[in-house]
Design an enzyme around this catalytic site. Structure first.
Site, PDB file in Angstrom:
ATOM      1  N   CYS A   1       0.320 -30.272  50.294  1.00  0.00           N
ATOM      2  CA  CYS A   1       1.533 -29.680  49.741  1.00  0.00           C
ATOM      3  C   CYS A   1       2.440 -29.293  50.891  1.00  0.00           C
ATOM      4  CB  CYS A   1       1.222 -28.481  48.846  1.00  0.00           C
ATOM      5  SG  CYS A   1       0.617 -27.023  49.708  1.00  0.00           S
ATOM      6  N   ASP A   2       3.545 -28.674  50.579  1.00  0.00           N
ATOM      7  CA  ASP A   2       4.544 -28.369  51.595  1.00  0.00           C
ATOM      8  C   ASP A   2       3.986 -27.471  52.686  1.00  0.00           C
ATOM      9  OD1 ASP A   2       7.192 -28.635  52.563  1.00  0.00           O
ATOM     10  OD2 ASP A   2       7.647 -26.622  51.868  1.00  0.00           O
TER      11      ASP A   2
END
Length: 511
Positions: A426-427
C-alpha cells in the site's frame, strides 16, 4: 476489475501524482514516532502543558520544557531543539536514503544543517528539498569516477568527496536555499492564517477528501499538513491542520450509513470496518466503500468540512500529528483547552457524513436489492470480485489456479511460477497492507501451507524479486512498475476479498 484490465484514462497522471505524493510523505511517515515523541514532551512540559495545569512544576519539568522569562533565550530544554534540529534532520536523512542509500542520507543531513541554521526556523520544507536534492547531487558526482578508482583508494575518495560535496552544499543551502525556503514557508503560513481568519479553511475539504479516496491520504497529511502544522504548533501550542485529513469522523459516518441502510456484503462488513477505522485509525478501510458508490465523496466532503468548521469555531487543534488517525491518537494529541472542540469536530463530521451518505445509499437501495436478487450485485465491489472468480473470467488468479491445478495433476509444478513470497503493498506499507497480510497469513496457516512468506511493504520499497503482489485497485499500476516480473492481484478491500481463497488454492495446487 483485475490486473489484466487496461488502465483507465488518466491513470498515468494519477499514478504520477501518487508517486510524487508517496515520495514526499515517505520522508515523514517513517519518522512519525519522533513527531509523536516531540508532541508528548510538548504536551507535558511546556508552560501551558498538562503538568502545569495540574500544578506540578518542579525544576526538572521547567528544564525539560525550556521555561525561560527571557524572550531572547530560545531552544532550551527538549522542545525547541527537537523541532528545530531533530525532526528536520530525520526527514532529510530519510529523503537522502530514498535517493542514494546510506551515503545519500549522510550528505542530505549535512546539507540540511545549512538551511536550518540559515533560516533560524523549523525547516521541514527545506529538509524535504535539500535532503533528497543533496543525495541526488552526490549520486551524480560519484558517477563521474565510478569504476575508475584504483583498488585501495575507494574509502579515501568516498570520504573526502562526500565531505567536500556535503560542506559545499551546506554553504549553498545557508546562503541561497534558506532565504528562498523561508519566503515560501512564510507565504504558505500566511495563506493558512488567511483561510483560518476568513473562516474559509473548511473549503480545503473539497480537495482533501477526494484526494484521500485516490489513496493520496498519506501524501496530503504527512507531506503537507504535518510540516505546516508542526511549525504552527511550535508557536501557538496547537494546530488545526493536524485534523483536516486525520479526522476519523467522515469515514465513520459513511461506514455507519452502510451498516444501517446498505445491502449485501458492504453492509455486512461495515461494522467491522468501523472498528478498524475509528479505533485502529486505518482510514483506507472505507475508501473502497466510497469507490463502490462514487457519489459518496459528497458525504466525505460535507463531513470533512463540518469537522474543520467546528475546529475553527472552537479554536481547537492538536499538539502533534494523530498517526494513525484513530480517535485514541486524536484525544491523546489534543491539549486540554481544545479537547471539547476536537471531540465535537469528530462527532459533528460523522453525523453530517452519515446523513448525506444515508440519502445517497437509500436512493440506490432498490436497485442494489434487485441486483442481488438477480445474482449480479454490480454495485458491490466485493460481490463483483466474487462473481468474476466464480465465472472464471477476468481473474488472473483464477487463470493461474487452473494452470497450477492442471500441472499439479500431472505431477510437476513449474518452478518459475511457484509462489513463495507474497507481498501486500500500500502507499505507506503499514496500515491497510499490514491488515491484509494478517488476513491472508491466517488463511494460509489454516490451510496447513508451509514455506510461503506473507509480508507488507510500501509500494516505494517493492523489489522485483517477489512472486506475488497484492494491492488495492487504485495502486496496482504503480506496483507493476516496481515489480514487472511478479504476478499481481487487485482487490477492493484488504479486509475481505474472495481473491484470497483463490491465492490459497493456487499455492496448495503448486505444492
Amino acid at each position: 476489475m483485475t490486473t489484466t484490465s487496461a488502465a483507465r484514462s488518466g491513470g498515468g497522471a494519477r499514478v504520477g501524482v501518487q508517486k510524487f505524493g508517496t515520495f514526499v510523505s515517505g520522508m515523514v511517515l517513517p519518522n512519525i514516532a519522533a513527531f509523536i515523541a516531540w508532541g508528548l514532551i510538548t504536551a507535558l512540559f511546556i508552560p501551558t502543558g498538562w503538568l502545569h495545569l495540574l500544578g506540578y512544576e518542579p525544576t526538572w519539568v521547567q528544564q525539560l520544557g525550556g521555561w525561560s522569562l527571557d524572550p531572547k533565550v530560545t531552544n532550551t530544554g527538549l522542545v525547541g531543539p527537537m523541532i528545530t534540529y531533530l525532526l528536520p534532520l530525520l526527514i532529510a536523512n530519510t529523503g537522502g536514503r530514498m535517493v542514494y542509500g546510506f551515503r545519500g542520507g549522510v550528505i542530505g543531513t549535512i546539507a540540511t544543517m545549512g538551511v536550518i541554521i540559515g533560516a533560524g526556523i523549523p525547516m521541514f520544507l527545506g529538509a524535504m528539498i535539500v535532503g533528497p536534492g543533496a543525495a541526488w547531487i552526490m549520486k551524480k558526482v560519484d558517477s563521474i569516477w565510478d569504476g575508475k578508482i584504483r583498488p585501495g583508494f575507494e574509502m579515501l575518495i568516498d570520504n573526502f568527496s562526500g565531505g567536500i560535496v556535503g560542506a559545499a552544499l551546506a554553504i549553498v543551502a545557508f546562503f541561497v536555499i534558506a532565504p528562498v525556503v523561508t519566503a515560501i514557508s512564510n507565504f504558505l503560513e500566511s495563506v493558512v492564517h488567511f483561510l483560518v481568519n476568513s473562516h474559509l479553511l473548511p473549503l480545503a475539504s473539497l480537495f482533501v477528501e477526494p484526494g484521500k479516496i485516490l489513496f493520496l491520504n498519506n501524501a496530503i497529511n504527512h507531506g503537507v499538513f504535518t510540516p505546516l502544522g508542526t511549525i504552527e504548533a511550535s508557536k501557538a501550542g496547537q494546530s488545526i491542520l493536524f485534523l483536516i485529513e486525520a479526522n476519523p469522523g467522515p469515514g465513520v459516518g459513511i461506514l455507519l450509513a452502510f451498516a444501517v441502510f446498505g445491502v449485501g456484503l458492504l453492509r455486512a462488513s461495515a461494522p467491522g470496518a468501523i472498528l478498524i477505522q475509528f479505533i485502529g485509525g486505518i482510514h483506507e478501510i472505507y475508501f473502497p466503500y466510497v469507490l463502490a458508490k462514487p457519489l459518496l465523496v459528497v458525504a466525505a466532503i460535507a463531513g470533512g468540512a463540518t469537522g474543520v468548521l467546528t475546529n475553527v469555531i472552537f479554536h481547537s487543534g492538536l499538539r502533534n500529528p494523530a498517526s494513525p488517525g484513530s480517535i485514541i491518537a486524536v484525544i491523546g494529541a489534543a491539549p486540554p483547552s481544545s479537547l471539547l472542540g476536537v471531540l465535537l469536530s469528530v462527532v459533528f463530521s460523522a453525523a453530517v457524513s452519515f446523513l448525506v451518505a444515508s440519502v445517497i445509499i437509500r436512493a440506490s437501495r432498490r436497485r442494489d436489492l434487485e441486483a442481488i436478487a438477480l445474482g449480479e450485485d454490480t454495485a458491490l465491489a466485493d460481490a463483483v470480485a466474487r462473481n468474476a472468480a466464480n465465472k472464471g473470467r477476468d481473474s488472473q488468479v483464477g487463470a493461474l489456479l487452473g494452470q497450477g491445478a492442471a500441472t499439479a495433476a500431472a505431477g510437476t509444478v513449474a518452478t518459475g511460477s511457484k509462489i513463495q513470497t507474497i507481498i501486500f503493498a500500500c502507499d505507506a506499507g503499514m496500515g491497510s497492507s499490514a491488515m491484509g497480510a494478517t488476513v491472508l497469513r491466517n488463511k494460509i496457516k489454516k490451510a496447513g501451507i508451509d514455506g510461503v512468506t506473507v509480508e507488507n511493504r510500501a509500494i516505494a520499497n517493492l523489489t522485483d524479486d517477489v512472486d506475488l503482489v497484492i494491492t488495492q485497485q487504485q495502486l496496482t499500476e504503480r506496483a507493476k512498475q516496481k515489480t514487472p516480473h511478479a504476478q499481481h492481484v487487485s482487490v477492493d478491500n484488504f479486509m475481505s476479498s474472495p481473491k484470497y481463497d483463490e491465492v490459497v488454492a493456487l499455492v496448495q495446487a503448486q505444492q
